[in-house]
Every structure is written in structure tokens, then in C-alpha cells.
Design a protein around this motif. Structure first.
Motif, mmCIF file in Angstrom:
data_model
loop_
_atom_site.group_PDB
_atom_site.id
_atom_site.type_symbol
_atom_site.label_atom_id
_atom_site.label_comp_id
_atom_site.label_asym_id
_atom_site.label_seq_id
_atom_site.Cartn_x
_atom_site.Cartn_y
_atom_site.Cartn_z
ATOM 1 N N SER A 1 20.794 -2.523 -9.103
ATOM 2 C CA SER A 1 19.738 -2.413 -10.282
ATOM 3 C C SER A 1 18.870 -1.248 -10.018
ATOM 4 O O SER A 1 19.051 -0.317 -9.132
ATOM 5 N N THR A 2 18.595 -0.868 -11.430
ATOM 6 C CA THR A 2 17.567 0.384 -11.481
ATOM 7 C C THR A 2 16.886 0.239 -12.491
ATOM 8 O O THR A 2 16.869 -0.401 -13.799
ATOM 9 N N ILE A 3 15.394 0.674 -12.309
ATOM 10 C CA ILE A 3 14.392 0.614 -13.345
ATOM 11 C C ILE A 3 14.079 2.121 -13.627
ATOM 12 O O ILE A 3 13.928 3.010 -12.676
ATOM 13 N N GLY A 4 14.191 2.147 -15.036
ATOM 14 C CA GLY A 4 14.084 3.471 -15.811
ATOM 15 C C GLY A 4 12.553 3.502 -16.417
ATOM 16 O O GLY A 4 12.119 2.696 -17.186
ATOM 17 N N PHE A 5 11.986 4.967 -16.027
ATOM 18 C CA PHE A 5 10.765 5.355 -16.758
ATOM 19 C C PHE A 5 11.159 6.398 -17.614
ATOM 20 O O PHE A 5 11.725 7.475 -17.345
ATOM 21 N N ALA A 6 10.490 6.387 -18.765
ATOM 22 C CA ALA A 6 10.660 7.364 -19.746
ATOM 23 C C ALA A 6 9.815 8.940 -19.550
ATOM 24 O O ALA A 6 8.626 8.681 -18.950
ATOM 25 N N ALA A 7 10.462 9.908 -19.491
ATOM 26 C CA ALA A 7 9.740 11.060 -19.271
ATOM 27 C C ALA A 7 9.892 11.898 -20.518
ATOM 28 O O ALA A 7 10.951 11.733 -21.321
ATOM 29 N N SER A 8 9.091 12.854 -20.716
ATOM 30 C CA SER A 8 8.725 13.504 -21.896
ATOM 31 C C SER A 8 9.586 14.708 -22.084
ATOM 32 O O SER A 8 9.908 15.333 -23.096
ATOM 33 N N SER A 9 9.914 15.374 -20.885
ATOM 34 C CA SER A 9 10.835 16.511 -20.807
ATOM 35 C C SER A 9 11.654 16.611 -19.372
ATOM 36 O O SER A 9 11.322 15.822 -18.363
ATOM 37 N N ALA B 1 13.852 8.523 -13.657
ATOM 38 C CA ALA B 1 13.386 9.038 -14.613
ATOM 39 C C ALA B 1 14.064 9.519 -15.966
ATOM 40 O O ALA B 1 15.354 10.199 -15.565
ATOM 41 N N LEU B 2 13.950 9.116 -17.121
ATOM 42 C CA LEU B 2 14.871 9.303 -18.129
ATOM 43 C C LEU B 2 14.414 10.179 -19.186
ATOM 44 O O LEU B 2 13.183 9.928 -19.804
ATOM 45 N N ASN C 1 0.801 -1.152 0.044
ATOM 46 C CA ASN C 1 0.024 0.079 -0.004
ATOM 47 C C ASN C 1 0.951 1.326 -0.016
ATOM 48 O O ASN C 1 0.547 2.277 -0.684
ATOM 49 N N ALA C 2 1.962 1.179 0.826
ATOM 50 C CA ALA C 2 2.843 2.495 0.954
ATOM 51 C C ALA C 2 3.592 2.445 -0.554
ATOM 52 O O ALA C 2 3.870 3.937 -1.038
ATOM 53 N N SER C 3 3.733 1.537 -1.247
ATOM 54 C CA SER C 3 4.628 1.560 -2.419
ATOM 55 C C SER C 3 3.516 1.956 -3.330
ATOM 56 O O SER C 3 4.089 2.566 -4.589
ATOM 57 N N LYS C 4 2.298 1.642 -3.296
ATOM 58 C CA LYS C 4 1.342 1.802 -4.306
ATOM 59 C C LYS C 4 1.113 3.621 -4.270
ATOM 60 O O LYS C 4 1.114 4.223 -5.257
ATOM 61 N N ILE C 5 1.088 4.097 -3.028
ATOM 62 C CA ILE C 5 0.887 5.542 -2.729
ATOM 63 C C ILE C 5 2.178 6.095 -3.726
ATOM 64 O O ILE C 5 1.925 7.128 -4.654
ATOM 65 N N PHE C 6 3.321 5.714 -3.649
ATOM 66 C CA PHE C 6 4.588 6.373 -4.072
ATOM 67 C C PHE C 6 4.506 6.040 -5.784
ATOM 68 O O PHE C 6 4.643 7.125 -6.449
ATOM 69 N N TYR C 7 4.005 4.820 -6.116
ATOM 70 C CA TYR C 7 4.195 4.547 -7.493
ATOM 71 C C TYR C 7 3.021 5.280 -8.417
ATOM 72 O O TYR C 7 3.055 5.927 -9.362
ATOM 73 N N ASP C 8 1.816 5.283 -7.652
ATOM 74 C CA ASP C 8 0.731 6.151 -8.102
ATOM 75 C C ASP C 8 1.070 7.628 -8.519
ATOM 76 O O ASP C 8 0.729 7.960 -9.530
ATOM 77 N N ALA C 9 1.861 8.057 -7.393
ATOM 78 C CA ALA C 9 2.317 9.577 -7.759
ATOM 79 C C ALA C 9 3.176 9.601 -8.701
ATOM 80 O O ALA C 9 3.140 10.526 -9.706
ATOM 81 N N ILE C 10 4.383 8.992 -8.876
ATOM 82 C CA ILE C 10 5.425 9.128 -9.690
ATOM 83 C C ILE C 10 5.059 8.526 -11.044
ATOM 84 O O ILE C 10 5.381 9.299 -12.058
ATOM 85 N N ILE D 1 3.817 -4.267 -18.381
ATOM 86 C CA ILE D 1 3.317 -4.095 -17.140
ATOM 87 C C ILE D 1 4.329 -3.945 -16.006
ATOM 88 O O ILE D 1 5.241 -4.643 -16.073
ATOM 89 N N PHE D 2 4.141 -2.869 -15.255
ATOM 90 C CA PHE D 2 4.956 -2.835 -14.058
ATOM 91 C C PHE D 2 4.131 -3.129 -13.010
ATOM 92 O O PHE D 2 2.958 -2.786 -12.673
ATOM 93 N N SER D 3 4.868 -3.955 -11.764
ATOM 94 C CA SER D 3 4.066 -4.450 -10.709
ATOM 95 C C SER D 3 4.815 -4.639 -9.294
ATOM 96 O O SER D 3 5.977 -4.505 -9.465
ATOM 97 N N ILE D 4 4.012 -4.554 -8.305
ATOM 98 C CA ILE D 4 4.695 -4.586 -6.969
ATOM 99 C C ILE D 4 4.031 -5.552 -6.324
ATOM 100 O O ILE D 4 2.679 -5.999 -6.369
ATOM 101 N N SER D 5 5.092 -6.337 -5.449
ATOM 102 C CA SER D 5 4.372 -7.489 -4.707
ATOM 103 C C SER D 5 5.296 -7.754 -3.493
ATOM 104 O O SER D 5 6.448 -7.675 -3.539
ATOM 105 N N LYS D 6 4.523 -8.312 -2.346
ATOM 106 C CA LYS D 6 5.305 -8.825 -1.589
ATOM 107 C C LYS D 6 6.075 -10.067 -2.014
ATOM 108 O O LYS D 6 5.464 -11.020 -2.883
ATOM 109 N N PRO D 7 7.122 -10.365 -1.348
ATOM 110 C CA PRO D 7 7.995 -11.642 -1.844
ATOM 111 C C PRO D 7 7.123 -13.010 -1.607
ATOM 112 O O PRO D 7 6.742 -12.838 -0.549
#
Length: 126
Positions: free
Chosen positions: A65-73, A121-122, A13-22, A47-53
Motif C-alpha cells: 500500500s502507498t498513499i500519494g500526495f500531489a506536489a506542485s513541483s 509525493a508525486l 501525536n507523533a504521526s500528527k507531527i509528521f503529517y503536519d510537517a509533510i 479528508i486524510f485522517s489518522i487513528s489508533k485502530p
């Protein structure tokens, strides 16, 4: 190339709040929680997803490890980082800005999510 990416989270739930925002700053819809408590962000390209192990152990980040998300500017990358910091993330690496490398100029902004995963963000400059 990729069908999906899943990151571990100690508190989905905390991660969802973070990822919903970014991800919202990048124009994506809020994540959807399934019956197993996992969170999914669906796009036309993957698909990007979040899960408890699933092994019941504590989630931890992948060192290197780094996961990159495309930014338009650059401005969108800055808003992405600000949204992350305001929603449980922490800035990391250098301040957002242009870095030059073998693939040209890139505008990069980095964050750690609530479970310590590093995300970026790239925006490709010019």
C-alpha cells in the motif's frame, strides 16, 4: 473518487507531527484532533485522517500500500521528504527523482511515517 483515507497509527501525536510537517509543505493546514483522539486533515476534495485502530490491536502498514500526495513541483516534493525525515519519518524506495512509466514522467519521493505506512509525493513532469 475518494471521500477520505484513514491510516492507523500507534502514536497519533507523533504521526500528527509528521503529517503536519509533510502536508504543511504541500500547503495544507495542521490536522485537527477530535474528541476520540483521531486526527483529520480537511480539503475541498477529501479528508486524510489518522487513528489508533478501533479493535485495540497495534497499527501496522499495508504491505504493497502507498498513499500519494500531489506536489506542485519537484522542489516541493523534495521539501516534503525533508520535512518528513526531520519529523519522525524515514526515507524509503529510491532517492527522489523522475521515473518513467505508462502514464509518463513522474517525480516521486517516498517516506515511511512513524507507524510504517508508506506515503509518496508525486509531481507529474511536463
Amino acid at each position: 473518487m475518494f471521500s477520505h483515507i484513514m491510516v492507523g497509527a500507534n502514536d497519533v501525536n507523533a504521526s500528527k507531527i509528521f503529517y503536519d510537517a509533510i502536508l504543511g509543505e504541500l500547503g495544507h493546514e495542521p490536522g485537527v484532533i477530535d474528541e476520540k483522539g483521531r486526527c483529520f486533515y480537511f480539503t475541498d476534495t477529501g479528508i486524510f485522517s489518522i487513528s489508533k485502530p478501533i479493535n485495540g490491536e497495534k497499527a501496522c502498514h499495508g504491505n504493497g500500500s502507498t498513499i500519494g500526495f500531489a506536489a506542485s513541483s519537484p522542489e516541493q516534493a523534495d521539501a516534503w521528504q525533508a520535512a518528513g525525515v526531520a519529523n519522525g519519518g524515514a526515507a524509503c524506495e529510491d532517492a527522489p527523482g523522475v521515473r518513467e512509466g505508462p502514464v509518463g514522467k513522474l517525480y516521486l519521493a517516498y517516506l515511511r511515517d512513524p507507524s510504517g505506512n508508506k506515503v509518496c509525493a508525486l509531481h507529474r513532469v511536463g
